[in-house]
Scaffold this motif. Structure first.
Motif, mmCIF file in Angstrom:
data_model
loop_
_atom_site.group_PDB
_atom_site.id
_atom_site.type_symbol
_atom_site.label_atom_id
_atom_site.label_comp_id
_atom_site.label_asym_id
_atom_site.label_seq_id
_atom_site.Cartn_x
_atom_site.Cartn_y
_atom_site.Cartn_z
ATOM 1 N N LEU A 1 -10.590 14.473 4.703
ATOM 2 C CA LEU A 1 -10.262 13.135 4.226
ATOM 3 C C LEU A 1 -8.939 12.625 4.807
ATOM 4 C CD1 LEU A 1 -11.548 11.118 2.123
ATOM 5 C CD2 LEU A 1 -9.712 11.852 0.642
ATOM 6 N N PHE A 2 -7.957 13.523 4.978
ATOM 7 C CA PHE A 2 -6.649 13.116 5.490
ATOM 8 C C PHE A 2 -6.689 12.816 6.990
ATOM 9 C CE2 PHE A 2 -5.749 15.570 1.657
ATOM 10 C CZ PHE A 2 -5.041 14.619 0.946
ATOM 11 N N LYS A 3 -7.737 13.260 7.677
ATOM 12 C CA LYS A 3 -7.913 12.912 9.087
ATOM 13 C C LYS A 3 -8.610 11.556 9.220
ATOM 14 C CE LYS A 3 -8.083 17.670 10.683
ATOM 15 N NZ LYS A 3 -8.067 18.472 9.471
ATOM 16 N N LEU A 4 -9.366 11.168 8.195
ATOM 17 C CA LEU A 4 -10.119 9.925 8.226
ATOM 18 C C LEU A 4 -9.339 8.734 7.656
ATOM 19 C CD1 LEU A 4 -13.568 11.262 6.999
ATOM 20 C CD2 LEU A 4 -12.872 10.763 9.344
ATOM 21 N N PHE A 5 -8.441 8.988 6.696
ATOM 22 C CA PHE A 5 -7.715 7.916 6.026
ATOM 23 C C PHE A 5 -6.213 8.183 6.070
ATOM 24 C CE2 PHE A 5 -11.881 7.899 4.036
ATOM 25 C CZ PHE A 5 -12.187 6.552 3.997
ATOM 26 N N ASP A 6 -5.436 7.104 6.039
ATOM 27 C CA ASP A 6 -3.990 7.190 5.857
ATOM 28 C C ASP A 6 -3.773 7.155 4.349
ATOM 29 O OD1 ASP A 6 -1.271 7.054 5.882
ATOM 30 O OD2 ASP A 6 -1.146 5.066 6.789
ATOM 31 N N VAL A 7 -3.689 8.338 3.737
ATOM 32 C CA VAL A 7 -3.594 8.436 2.282
ATOM 33 C C VAL A 7 -2.149 8.182 1.859
ATOM 34 C CG1 VAL A 7 -3.929 9.915 0.271
ATOM 35 C CG2 VAL A 7 -5.539 10.034 2.182
ATOM 36 N N LEU A 8 -1.963 7.145 1.044
ATOM 37 C CA LEU A 8 -0.630 6.732 0.617
ATOM 38 C C LEU A 8 -0.159 7.482 -0.623
ATOM 39 C CD1 LEU A 8 -1.169 2.880 1.038
ATOM 40 C CD2 LEU A 8 -0.097 4.447 2.658
ATOM 41 N N ALA A 9 -1.098 7.835 -1.512
ATOM 42 C CA ALA A 9 -0.739 8.515 -2.761
ATOM 43 C C ALA A 9 -1.977 9.137 -3.390
ATOM 44 C CB ALA A 9 -0.104 7.529 -3.743
ATOM 45 N N ILE A 10 -1.710 10.076 -4.313
ATOM 46 C CA ILE A 10 -2.764 10.663 -5.139
ATOM 47 C C ILE A 10 -2.400 10.362 -6.586
ATOM 48 C CG2 ILE A 10 -3.886 12.794 -5.894
ATOM 49 C CD1 ILE A 10 -3.150 13.987 -3.128
ATOM 50 N N VAL A 11 -3.331 9.762 -7.328
ATOM 51 C CA VAL A 11 -3.125 9.451 -8.739
ATOM 52 C C VAL A 11 -4.111 10.296 -9.532
ATOM 53 C CG1 VAL A 11 -3.235 7.649 -10.502
ATOM 54 C CG2 VAL A 11 -2.412 7.078 -8.206
ATOM 55 N N GLY A 12 -3.613 10.994 -10.563
ATOM 56 C CA GLY A 12 -4.534 11.840 -11.304
ATOM 57 C C GLY A 12 -3.982 12.393 -12.590
ATOM 58 N N THR A 13 -4.785 13.257 -13.196
ATOM 59 C CA THR A 13 -4.415 13.891 -14.459
ATOM 60 C C THR A 13 -3.649 15.189 -14.252
ATOM 61 O OG1 THR A 13 -6.525 15.058 -14.534
ATOM 62 C CG2 THR A 13 -6.412 12.916 -15.646
ATOM 63 N N ALA A 14 -3.735 15.755 -13.038
ATOM 64 C CA ALA A 14 -3.007 16.984 -12.696
ATOM 65 C C ALA A 14 -2.721 16.949 -11.200
ATOM 66 C CB ALA A 14 -3.837 18.214 -13.051
ATOM 67 N N ASN A 15 -1.585 17.495 -10.804
ATOM 68 C CA ASN A 15 -1.168 17.491 -9.404
ATOM 69 C C ASN A 15 -1.922 18.573 -8.627
ATOM 70 O OD1 ASN A 15 0.140 17.481 -6.936
ATOM 71 N ND2 ASN A 15 2.186 17.395 -7.823
ATOM 72 N N PRO A 16 -2.710 18.174 -7.609
ATOM 73 C CA PRO A 16 -3.442 19.174 -6.821
ATOM 74 C C PRO A 16 -2.555 19.906 -5.813
ATOM 75 C CG PRO A 16 -3.928 16.983 -5.994
ATOM 76 C CD PRO A 16 -3.054 16.812 -7.203
ATOM 77 N N GLY A 17 -1.288 19.500 -5.698
ATOM 78 C CA GLY A 17 -0.341 20.231 -4.856
ATOM 79 C C GLY A 17 -0.411 19.912 -3.371
ATOM 80 N N VAL A 18 -0.758 18.695 -3.005
ATOM 81 C CA VAL A 18 -0.743 18.283 -1.597
ATOM 82 C C VAL A 18 0.671 17.778 -1.319
ATOM 83 C CG1 VAL A 18 -1.774 16.793 0.162
ATOM 84 C CG2 VAL A 18 -3.185 17.653 -1.723
ATOM 85 N N LYS A 19 1.517 18.647 -0.756
ATOM 86 C CA LYS A 19 2.958 18.372 -0.614
ATOM 87 C C LYS A 19 3.260 17.162 0.265
ATOM 88 C CE LYS A 19 3.999 23.193 -1.234
ATOM 89 N NZ LYS A 19 4.090 24.448 -0.551
ATOM 90 N N GLU A 20 2.386 16.875 1.211
ATOM 91 C CA GLU A 20 2.636 15.796 2.165
ATOM 92 C C GLU A 20 2.381 14.401 1.588
ATOM 93 O OE1 GLU A 20 1.385 19.506 4.365
ATOM 94 O OE2 GLU A 20 0.688 18.415 2.602
ATOM 95 N N ILE A 21 1.733 14.334 0.422
ATOM 96 C CA ILE A 21 1.329 13.053 -0.169
ATOM 97 C C ILE A 21 1.955 12.895 -1.557
ATOM 98 C CG2 ILE A 21 -0.644 11.631 -0.900
ATOM 99 C CD1 ILE A 21 -0.633 12.191 2.112
ATOM 100 N N GLU A 22 2.477 11.698 -1.820
ATOM 101 C CA GLU A 22 3.084 11.375 -3.117
ATOM 102 C C GLU A 22 2.047 11.511 -4.232
ATOM 103 O OE1 GLU A 22 6.155 10.590 -5.406
ATOM 104 O OE2 GLU A 22 6.471 9.958 -3.336
ATOM 105 N N TYR A 23 2.406 12.259 -5.286
ATOM 106 C CA TYR A 23 1.521 12.392 -6.446
ATOM 107 C C TYR A 23 2.096 11.560 -7.594
ATOM 108 C CZ TYR A 23 -0.670 14.111 -10.648
ATOM 109 O OH TYR A 23 -1.336 14.173 -11.852
ATOM 110 N N ILE A 24 1.224 10.793 -8.271
ATOM 111 C CA ILE A 24 1.624 9.996 -9.425
ATOM 112 C C ILE A 24 0.678 10.346 -10.570
ATOM 113 C CG2 ILE A 24 1.965 7.664 -10.343
ATOM 114 C CD1 ILE A 24 2.135 6.770 -7.320
ATOM 115 N N SER A 25 1.254 10.853 -11.650
ATOM 116 C CA SER A 25 0.398 11.229 -12.788
ATOM 117 C C SER A 25 -0.026 9.973 -13.534
ATOM 118 C CB SER A 25 1.136 12.181 -13.732
ATOM 119 O OG SER A 25 2.097 11.470 -14.488
ATOM 120 N N ILE A 26 -1.188 10.026 -14.152
ATOM 121 C CA ILE A 26 -1.698 8.897 -14.922
ATOM 122 C C ILE A 26 -0.755 8.595 -16.087
ATOM 123 C CG2 ILE A 26 -3.275 10.312 -16.312
ATOM 124 C CD1 ILE A 26 -3.881 6.692 -15.132
ATOM 125 N N GLU A 27 -0.144 9.634 -16.662
ATOM 126 C CA GLU A 27 0.802 9.440 -17.767
ATOM 127 C C GLU A 27 1.998 8.615 -17.299
ATOM 128 O OE1 GLU A 27 -0.372 12.507 -16.929
ATOM 129 O OE2 GLU A 27 -1.657 12.952 -18.632
#
Length: 191
Positions: free
Chosen positions: A141-167
């Protein structure tokens, strides 16, 4: 045949990937002829037998990723392979994920899609948490898209991408992170 392959690649949506099975030929010679038409990853597998073609078809039917298919083929057969990724503009995206499954990730997708102005042209993609945790930034997915952030209920630990918790998003604590994500999108002219 080359003309048919070029036309197929140019006019068919292959963002999720395409597998080309070749019975004989040089991989360099084959892929160098159509890279300018690519809009998604293409796996070219050389020296293919009928049994291998059926094996690949079964894996595609199960929704396996190109890298997984190539790894399985490498383990069971001696074969030449190459995966080529598009070099042109990648679509901007925000991933949503949930530790417990895709249901909440899809709800987060809808929430964000309704909140992000369409002129920003940011795609919101619900994605499997375990897939992100296991493959991290090496996921296709990271080769196909320029991923700006990951938003979720738990951090999957992708260090290169900003994680924002739903809380943080709901409470307002994630506002600065979201602002940075949107500033990245606005600052890039020509997108």
């Amino acid at each position: 045949m080359q003309k048919n392959v070029n036309q197929y690649i140019e006019y068919t949506d292959i963002k999720n990937g395409l597998v080309i099975l070749v019975d004989m030929g040089s991989l360099k010679e084959i892929y160098s002829k159509f890279t300018k038409y690519m809009k998604g990853p293409v796996a070219i597998i050389n020296n293919v037998s009928t049994q291998m073609a059926i094996f690949v078809g079964n894996m595609l039917e199960r929704g396996m990723y190109l890298e997984q298919i190539v790894e399985k083929i490498k383990g069971s057969n001696h074969t030449e392979y190459n995966i080529i990724y598009p070099e042109d503009h990648k679509e901007k995206a925000i991933l949503t994920c949930c530790f417990t499954g895709m249901g909440t990730a899809i709800q987060l997708q809808k929430l964000l899609e309704n909140s992000i102005p369409s002129e920003m042209e940011i795609k919101v993609i619900p994605y499997d948490y375990q897939q992100l945790e296991e493959f991290s930034f090496s996921d296709t997915l990271f080769k196909l898209f320029d991923v700006l952030a990951i938003v979720g209920t738990a951090n999957p630990g992708v260090k290169e991408i900003e994680y924002i918790s739903i809380e943080d998003l709901i409470s307002g604590h994630g506002e600065e992170k979201i602002r940075k994500v949107f500033q990245k999108r606005i600052k890039q002219p020509g997108d």
